[in-house]
Every structure is written in C-alpha cells, then in structure tokens.
Design an enzyme around this catalytic site. Structure first.
Site, PDB file in Angstrom:
ATOM      1  N   SER A 102       0.829  -1.191   0.000  1.00  0.00           N
ATOM      2  CA  SER A 102       0.000   0.000   0.000  1.00  0.00           C
ATOM      3  C   SER A 102       0.879   1.262   0.000  1.00  0.00           C
ATOM      4  CB  SER A 102      -0.954  -0.038   1.201  1.00  0.00           C
ATOM      5  OG  SER A 102      -1.964   0.930   1.085  1.00  0.00           O
ATOM      6  N   ASP A 156      -9.983  -4.753  -4.232  1.00  0.00           N
ATOM      7  CA  ASP A 156      -9.387  -3.767  -3.329  1.00  0.00           C
ATOM      8  C   ASP A 156     -10.229  -2.492  -3.330  1.00  0.00           C
ATOM      9  OD1 ASP A 156      -7.750  -1.944  -1.961  1.00  0.00           O
ATOM     10  OD2 ASP A 156      -5.921  -2.901  -2.689  1.00  0.00           O
ATOM     11  N   HIS A 187      -7.962  -5.489   0.113  1.00  0.00           N
ATOM     12  CA  HIS A 187      -6.699  -4.809   0.397  1.00  0.00           C
ATOM     13  C   HIS A 187      -5.927  -5.606   1.447  1.00  0.00           C
ATOM     14  CE1 HIS A 187      -4.129  -1.325   0.029  1.00  0.00           C
ATOM     15  NE2 HIS A 187      -4.121  -1.129   1.345  1.00  0.00           N
TER      16      HIS A 187
END
Length: 207
Positions: A102, A156, A187
């Site tokens: 991320s 996601d 995610h």
C-alpha cells in the site's frame, strides 16, 4: 521520513548476504509483516535480513487529519490531488530488495526507480506509482531494467486495482517491464500471493 523507533530485524540465517527492506501500509507498523517471513519458505541455507521499519506518527489529510503511522501525507487519491513528495531515501544498495504494501509500496517504487546504484529488485503490493509525472526526468539509469513485482487485489476498495493497472501502464510507457499479478482479494495479502513472493525473492536473490 523514518521513525525514531528502531526497525524490526529478522534474519533467516547467520551472516546475511542479502536484505529486504519491507515498508508497511498506512496506519500499520513494522510488526504487520513479522509473521509473513517464515511463510515465504526461503531455503534453509538462505541468509536474508528482513528490515521492517516503523513509519512516524503524523496527521493524514485523507483521514480527516487523524494522526497515525504514515510514510507521507495523503491528500487524496487520483490525478486531481497533489502528492506529497517528501519520502524517505538513503537506502543502501547491493543485494537489496525494496518492498512495500500500500503506502509503503508507493515509497518503495518511488525510491527504487530513482536510486543511483543498482538494486536487486522492487516489490510493490496493492499500491500505485506516486509522483509519476517527474519519473522521466528523475529515473536512474542504474535501475532502468530493475525487476519489478506488482501484485494487486481485484476487490481492493482502499487502493482500487485501476490505480495499480494505471501505474503498471505508466511504468511500461517508461520502458520498464513490471511483472503484474492480480488475485481475487481485498486490500490484503493472500496465501497464493505469499507463495508468489517467495518464488520471486528466490529468483531475484538467487537463494
């Protein structure tokens, strides 16, 4: 900017001759991926040092100014939002892989593609390419053909897969050849993805 807190260090063998610097995502910390290292199933004779730093605590605009661990401020997602360019640098080269999930993956990509010395590779998980408009003028010749692993979840909702695909396309337009994989996941990191990462690290580091 890095945190003053020492990073978590995990060594898979004595006298490591390779290293992976793995940056966590927004609001997490270095312990987030501590349990993942043994799941990579690296060879018993491989000596790899995993460095898991902790981001500093700072306000994050996209989260209403809430203070949390973050590598940089996020004003919003999408091309219409300016991007904070003050990212951590200064990572040693050599047999080194930069990795991140991320927000940590964005820092890893930004740093690796601009780093003046050859790196072993960069791993970008559930992330995007930040400050892409300046890459052409700032990219490093030493890492122009750097091995890049990009993995994203098709479900996601935090960093949409479209952002990952757009980042992949921008890298390809700049002459890079990212290895791109998607999994039906949100995610997070899946078991299949962990197996892929282990295989990729063995190939990149020759362990």
């Amino acid at each position: 900017m890095p945190s003053d807190e020492p990073p978590l260090i995990i060594e898979t063998g004595a006298e490591p001759d390779a290293s992976v610097i793995w940056l966590h995502g927004l609001g997490a910390d270095g312990y987030d991926f501590e349990g993942l290292v043994p799941m990579l199933e690296l060879p018993a004779d491989a000596a790899v040092r995993f460095v898991l730093p902790h981001a500093p605590v700072q306000p994050v605009t996209v989260n209403n100014g809430m203070r949390m661990r973050a590598w940089y401020d996020i004003l919003g997602f999408g091309a219409q939002f300016p991007q904070d360019e003050k990212k951590a640098r200064g990572i040693a080269a050599g047999r080194m892989v930069l990795a991140g999930f991320s927000q940590g993956g964005a820092v890893a990509l930004h740093t690796a593609l601009r780093y003046p010395e050859r790196l072993a590779g960069v791993m970008a998980l559930s992330t995007y390419l930040p400050v892409s408009a300046t890459l052409a003028g700032e990219r490093s010749d030493a890492n122009c053909d750097l091995p890049i692993l990009m993995v994203h979840g098709t479900e996601d909702a935090v960093v949409p897969v479209a952002l990952g695909e757009a980042s992949r396309d921008k890298l390809e337009q700049q002459g890079y050849a990212p290895e791109w994989h998607t999994y039906p996941m949100p995610h997070t990191i899946s078991a299949d993805e962990i197996a892929l990462i282990g295989d990729w690290l063995r190939r990149i580091l020759g362990v």
